[in-house]
Each structure stands twice: as structure tokens, then as C-alpha cells.
Design a protein around this motif. Sequence first.
Motif, PDB file in Angstrom:
ATOM      1  N   LEU A  34     -82.218 -15.061   6.917  1.00  0.00           N
ATOM      2  CA  LEU A  34     -82.547 -15.859   5.732  1.00  0.00           C
ATOM      3  C   LEU A  34     -82.831 -14.914   4.570  1.00  0.00           C
ATOM      4  O   LEU A  34     -83.706 -14.055   4.650  1.00  0.00           O
ATOM      5  N   ARG A  35     -82.073 -15.049   3.461  1.00  0.00           N
ATOM      6  CA  ARG A  35     -82.280 -14.195   2.297  1.00  0.00           C
ATOM      7  C   ARG A  35     -83.051 -14.907   1.200  1.00  0.00           C
ATOM      8  O   ARG A  35     -83.881 -14.334   0.521  1.00  0.00           O
ATOM      9  N   GLU A  36     -82.766 -16.196   1.028  1.00  0.00           N
ATOM     10  CA  GLU A  36     -83.380 -16.932  -0.090  1.00  0.00           C
ATOM     11  C   GLU A  36     -83.554 -18.379   0.308  1.00  0.00           C
ATOM     12  O   GLU A  36     -82.660 -18.988   0.900  1.00  0.00           O
ATOM     13  N   ARG A  37     -84.716 -18.938  -0.011  1.00  0.00           N
ATOM     14  CA  ARG A  37     -84.980 -20.334   0.302  1.00  0.00           C
ATOM     15  C   ARG A  37     -85.571 -21.035  -0.903  1.00  0.00           C
ATOM     16  O   ARG A  37     -86.686 -20.722  -1.347  1.00  0.00           O
ATOM     17  N   GLN A  38     -84.798 -21.954  -1.485  1.00  0.00           N
ATOM     18  CA  GLN A  38     -85.281 -22.838  -2.540  1.00  0.00           C
ATOM     19  C   GLN A  38     -85.089 -24.263  -2.037  1.00  0.00           C
ATOM     20  O   GLN A  38     -83.979 -24.800  -2.103  1.00  0.00           O
ATOM     21  N   PRO A  39     -86.127 -24.890  -1.467  1.00  0.00           N
ATOM     22  CA  PRO A  39     -85.974 -26.216  -0.869  1.00  0.00           C
ATOM     23  C   PRO A  39     -85.314 -27.214  -1.812  1.00  0.00           C
ATOM     24  O   PRO A  39     -85.635 -27.289  -2.998  1.00  0.00           O
ATOM     25  N   ASN A  40     -84.341 -27.939  -1.266  1.00  0.00           N
ATOM     26  CA  ASN A  40     -83.592 -28.978  -1.979  1.00  0.00           C
ATOM     27  C   ASN A  40     -82.718 -28.438  -3.109  1.00  0.00           C
ATOM     28  O   ASN A  40     -82.177 -29.218  -3.892  1.00  0.00           O
ATOM     29  N   VAL A  41     -82.575 -27.114  -3.206  1.00  0.00           N
ATOM     30  CA  VAL A  41     -81.734 -26.524  -4.240  1.00  0.00           C
ATOM     31  C   VAL A  41     -80.712 -25.568  -3.641  1.00  0.00           C
ATOM     32  O   VAL A  41     -79.501 -25.746  -3.803  1.00  0.00           O
ATOM     33  N   ARG A  42     -81.172 -24.560  -2.903  1.00  0.00           N
ATOM     34  CA  ARG A  42     -80.254 -23.537  -2.426  1.00  0.00           C
ATOM     35  C   ARG A  42     -80.933 -22.713  -1.334  1.00  0.00           C
ATOM     36  O   ARG A  42     -82.094 -22.307  -1.463  1.00  0.00           O
ATOM     37  N   THR A  43     -80.199 -22.466  -0.241  1.00  0.00           N
ATOM     38  CA  THR A  43     -80.674 -21.579   0.821  1.00  0.00           C
ATOM     39  C   THR A  43     -79.544 -20.613   1.131  1.00  0.00           C
ATOM     40  O   THR A  43     -78.413 -21.043   1.379  1.00  0.00           O
ATOM     41  N   ALA A  44     -79.839 -19.310   1.103  1.00  0.00           N
ATOM     42  CA  ALA A  44     -78.804 -18.298   1.297  1.00  0.00           C
ATOM     43  C   ALA A  44     -79.099 -17.479   2.550  1.00  0.00           C
ATOM     44  O   ALA A  44     -80.249 -17.131   2.826  1.00  0.00           O
ATOM     45  N   PHE A  45     -78.033 -17.179   3.283  1.00  0.00           N
ATOM     46  CA  PHE A  45     -78.121 -16.396   4.507  1.00  0.00           C
ATOM     47  C   PHE A  45     -77.152 -15.217   4.401  1.00  0.00           C
ATOM     48  O   PHE A  45     -76.082 -15.338   3.796  1.00  0.00           O
ATOM     49  N   VAL A  46     -77.519 -14.097   5.010  1.00  0.00           N
ATOM     50  CA  VAL A  46     -76.628 -12.931   5.045  1.00  0.00           C
ATOM     51  C   VAL A  46     -76.446 -12.486   6.485  1.00  0.00           C
ATOM     52  O   VAL A  46     -77.331 -12.675   7.328  1.00  0.00           O
ATOM     53  N   ARG A  47     -75.311 -11.887   6.741  1.00  0.00           N
ATOM     54  CA  ARG A  47     -74.954 -11.412   8.066  1.00  0.00           C
ATOM     55  C   ARG A  47     -75.972 -10.373   8.554  1.00  0.00           C
ATOM     56  O   ARG A  47     -76.410  -9.502   7.802  1.00  0.00           O
ATOM     57  N   ASN A  48     -76.350 -10.473   9.820  1.00  0.00           N
ATOM     58  CA  ASN A  48     -77.298  -9.546  10.439  1.00  0.00           C
ATOM     59  C   ASN A  48     -76.542  -8.337  10.980  1.00  0.00           C
ATOM     60  O   ASN A  48     -75.849  -8.425  11.994  1.00  0.00           O
ATOM     61  N   GLY A  49     -76.682  -7.203  10.305  1.00  0.00           N
ATOM     62  CA  GLY A  49     -75.964  -6.003  10.705  1.00  0.00           C
ATOM     63  C   GLY A  49     -76.422  -5.416  12.016  1.00  0.00           C
ATOM     64  O   GLY A  49     -75.714  -4.597  12.628  1.00  0.00           O
ATOM     65  N   ASN A  50     -77.605  -5.830  12.495  1.00  0.00           N
ATOM     66  CA  ASN A  50     -78.126  -5.312  13.770  1.00  0.00           C
ATOM     67  C   ASN A  50     -78.029  -6.338  14.889  1.00  0.00           C
ATOM     68  O   ASN A  50     -78.743  -6.232  15.888  1.00  0.00           O
ATOM     69  N   TYR A  51     -77.145  -7.320  14.710  1.00  0.00           N
ATOM     70  CA  TYR A  51     -77.049  -8.375  15.722  1.00  0.00           C
ATOM     71  C   TYR A  51     -76.553  -7.801  17.048  1.00  0.00           C
ATOM     72  O   TYR A  51     -75.611  -7.000  17.077  1.00  0.00           O
ATOM     73  N   TRP A  52     -77.157  -8.253  18.131  1.00  0.00           N
ATOM     74  CA  TRP A  52     -76.829  -7.732  19.464  1.00  0.00           C
ATOM     75  C   TRP A  52     -75.446  -8.175  19.946  1.00  0.00           C
ATOM     76  O   TRP A  52     -74.826  -7.509  20.784  1.00  0.00           O
ATOM     77  N   GLY A  53     -74.980  -9.321  19.443  1.00  0.00           N
ATOM     78  CA  GLY A  53     -73.737  -9.899  19.965  1.00  0.00           C
ATOM     79  C   GLY A  53     -72.591  -9.773  18.987  1.00  0.00           C
ATOM     80  O   GLY A  53     -72.673  -9.098  17.958  1.00  0.00           O
ATOM     81  N   LYS A  54     -71.504 -10.463  19.311  1.00  0.00           N
ATOM     82  CA  LYS A  54     -70.308 -10.435  18.476  1.00  0.00           C
ATOM     83  C   LYS A  54     -70.342 -11.584  17.469  1.00  0.00           C
ATOM     84  O   LYS A  54     -70.631 -12.724  17.838  1.00  0.00           O
ATOM     85  N   ILE A  55     -70.038 -11.264  16.227  1.00  0.00           N
ATOM     86  CA  ILE A  55     -69.879 -12.294  15.196  1.00  0.00           C
ATOM     87  C   ILE A  55     -68.384 -12.409  14.930  1.00  0.00           C
ATOM     88  O   ILE A  55     -67.779 -11.523  14.322  1.00  0.00           O
ATOM     89  N   GLU A  56     -67.769 -13.479  15.410  1.00  0.00           N
ATOM     90  CA  GLU A  56     -66.305 -13.603  15.341  1.00  0.00           C
ATOM     91  C   GLU A  56     -65.794 -13.798  13.921  1.00  0.00           C
ATOM     92  O   GLU A  56     -64.713 -13.327  13.570  1.00  0.00           O
ATOM     93  N   GLY A  57     -66.549 -14.526  13.102  1.00  0.00           N
ATOM     94  CA  GLY A  57     -66.096 -14.814  11.747  1.00  0.00           C
ATOM     95  C   GLY A  57     -66.342 -13.647  10.810  1.00  0.00           C
ATOM     96  O   GLY A  57     -66.994 -12.653  11.168  1.00  0.00           O
TER      97      GLY A  57
END
Length: 526
Positions: free
Chosen positions: A195-218
Amino acid sequence: MHPKKTLLAAVAACALAAACLPAQAQTVRIANQGDALSMDPHSLNESLQLSITGNVYEPLVGRNKDLSLAPALATGWKQTSPTVWRFELRKGVQFHDGTPFTADDVLFTFARIAGEGSDMQSYANDIKEVRKVGGYAVEIETKGPFPILPDVLSQVLIMSRKWCEANNATKPVDRRKGIENTASFKANGTGPYRLRERQPNVRTAFVRNGNYWGKIEGNAQEVVFTPIANAATRVAALVSGEVDVMEPVPVQDIARINASPNARVITGPELRTIFLGMDQKRDELLYSSVKGKNPFKDKRVRQAFYQAIDMNGIQRTVMRGASRPTALMVGPGINGWTAEQDKRLPYDPEAARKLMAEAGYPNGFEVAMNCPNDRYVNDGQICQAVAANLARIGVKINLQAETKGTYFPKILRRDTSFYLLGWTPSTYDAHNALNALMRCADDKGAGQFNLGAYCNPKVDELTLQIQAETDKTKRDAMIRQAFAIHAEDIGHLPLHQQSLAWGVSKKVELVQLADNYMPFKWMSIK
């Protein structure tokens, strides 16, 4: 301008302005009619919220693209006795703040979901104890045999004990009381996106986790989620290319989107069942013209309401064919559903009027009906159609349709007499619906979403037997029996299963799941 109108205008403008949602490479922009009400994964057992937070937090047991079970924070699991399961935990996993994931986080999470303020208590009500076996294994002991426990745990998202303690978030956000804490707005999971940014009812932004243990296919590096309540605005944003994915698509706009050069609609059956519940516990309804007694305690009244609702008409006019009228609280695709039992009582206003007269209400009565207008497909219109149907038998519905942000806290407090709700069994098994919707409600999580307090001890007894039975033939027979009792009681008024309709840019590839979850890790954009 009224503050609410100002907010709506700002949201609509943001959805349509490139400045709000920059069209960067590998940014996927998603719009929905509503927002997640919190970033706390234990505060509301609602599929949109769990779909969003499930990209940040993870369970012990996950799901593959075909909804089969998959290792997540547990690498394996097995039964060591009829009531004990052992889960081997994944090593080398870090929460987003760098804290290592250990068995302590699992024990903390299970205590958290079972405690005060949790909306996930029904997932833990039959767990007796969770204990560590070293740093990277846990044993979960249940009160009785529980062969589908791994399926149940696929919805229990693991939180960091250290982070929650440091941020005064050891208890979930209680949606019934409107209490917020750090976990409402910030998040610290192990999942593929942060979670990078949370503005309830307006905008929520997420960024890819570079330290993720698994595979991110997309290839999505960033996902921006924007609630756009107005359906026409949502469609316009998709067709113009200002958003890449949106749902739900209004049924009347499917052909228009499919004819556009930039987008298409992905449709499919959904596992969610939409139904009506009635307060069957109070001696006098909170919101009714009937004083001194509760008409919903009379089966004849409940059946009259059922037979007064023209579900084929609602399917035709409100849903434009994109629904499936149902007689059961689960639909096709859920283990335990059978076509033989899924036959509705006939739509018969004359029979309904006769039942009302026999029950002592020849002229009907008034009752308030609570309904969301931004949660399910055409939910507000469905409630309006039901109200019109019930008017034909003398029932005056005082319809209270509102945003889910105020609707859910109200009905979860059981501050309602008559309400609409949707339910997708997260285990894809009938036991989930029986346990959460049809069991007699207690303070341990049984019947947690049985908001009208329907109660039949025989259904409770069968639910516990179904939970423990390993022989599929015997188990399915018990499910049929429990459903038959509930249907005979008119415990709820099942309406339909809605169809999925996602609007997707032709630049985006994703996976549509029948539970309406939207994993970012399977999204790619050209």
C-alpha cells in the motif's frame, strides 16, 4: 455546493482526468462503484475489501486460478489427528517493513480474528487452540473433526504481530462502532503489492513488492484503485481509456463497451447469492407499524413476502437477463448445491394476500427495508422492485437505500428489521453459508451474518455434523437435509445469483475469478 456533492464531483473529475491517474507504463487503473471501507483485513468480511487487501496481505492457504487450494504462507499441511492440523510455514518471508514472518504472527492473527471488533469470527468459531511447533510450524486444533479447515483458512489474512503492537492496532477496526486505528489507513503484509497511498473514497495506490517471496506473473508495477459511484461516469472512463478495468458493468452498457475500440466486457457466472433477511428474534420489530409483536416470527408472513416477489420480472427488467433466480442460499459451483432443490416457490400475489390475511394482516403493514446502493449489481433497483411487488399485498416498504459505508455498520449491529445482503461462500462449500448465515447466532462467530437471527437447532446440529463428516455421500445428504429445513422454515428469502461483468481495456490481460476477487499479480498491461 453540498460537501457530499463536492466529493462526488471530485471523484468523477479524478476518474476522468489524466492528471489524477497518470497513464504511466505498467500502471493499471481500476474503478469500482464503491471503495474498500478499511485496509484492515479483519474489519469487514466483504469480498471487495478482502479482494483489495488480499493483494497486500496473504493467508496460510491460497487459491490457484481455478480456485483450487495453493500453498501461500504455509508450504504444506496435513491432519495429524481427527481434530489437529499441522501447517508448515514458509521460511524467508518478510513483511513489507522488513520484519520476518514467523509462527508468532499466525498465533497473533488467529487471536485477533476471534476477538472483539473482528468481522472474521465465523472463521475461528470452531477452532479450539492454535499453537507453535517451533518457529516455522503451527498446529491448529479444532473443537471437532473439521476436514475443510484449509479451505476456511484461505480467507484469514495474516498480520504482523510486531507492527500491530507498535501501531496500537492489536484489535480490528470495529465497523459497527465506527472506531478507526492505524490499520484502517496503513498496511503491512507479506503480499505481492504494498500500500503506497490511501485516500478513502477517492484513491488508493499500490506498488509492486520487490521483495516478494513468490512469483508475480503480471507486469503491473502500480495499481491505482478509484471508486466511481456513477455508472455512466465509470463506463465513460473505461471507453475513453482513462481507466483500464472497471466493475460492475451496468447490464445495459455491455453491448456499448463491446462495440468500442478500446475495451471489452468479460462476463461469467458469480458464486454470490443475493437474498433478503428478516428480524425473527425481537418480540417487536424496530422499524414497523406493527406494535406489540413481530410479524416475521410468523412463517405465513415470511412465505407471503417470498411469493409476492416476482423474481422472473426482476431478472427481465432490472437485471436484463444477467441473473439466475434461486431458491437456495448457495448457487451452482458451490459444493452441496443441487438442481433438484433449487426450485422457487411460485410467484403468486393472490396466495400471498391470503397468507397475510390468515396471519392477521389483511391490510398489510409498514416496515423499513435496508439496502445498499453501491455494493451489488443494481442493488438499489432490486430493492425498489421488491418494494413495488410487496405493495401489491398491502405491505408498505420504507426503503432506506444508502452507501455501503453507512449500510454495513448499521445492519452488522443488527439495527434492522428487513435487509438485503449478498454472500459468496469463501470455501466454495455449503458449510460456509450454513455456519455464517443459517446457524443460530452466538458470540463466538456462529451465525455472525445471520443478521435476522433465524434459528433452528436441527440446522445447527446438521451444520456441525457436516463440518465433521468425511464421507462425501453422507455429507451431501446432510447438506440437502439442512437446506430442506431452512427452505421449509422460509428462514431467508433467496433472490438470485448475479452475473459477473468486468469492463477491461484491450491493453490489459487479467484473470476473472468466480468469487469476484481481482488479484493484481495476474494483471498485465501492454
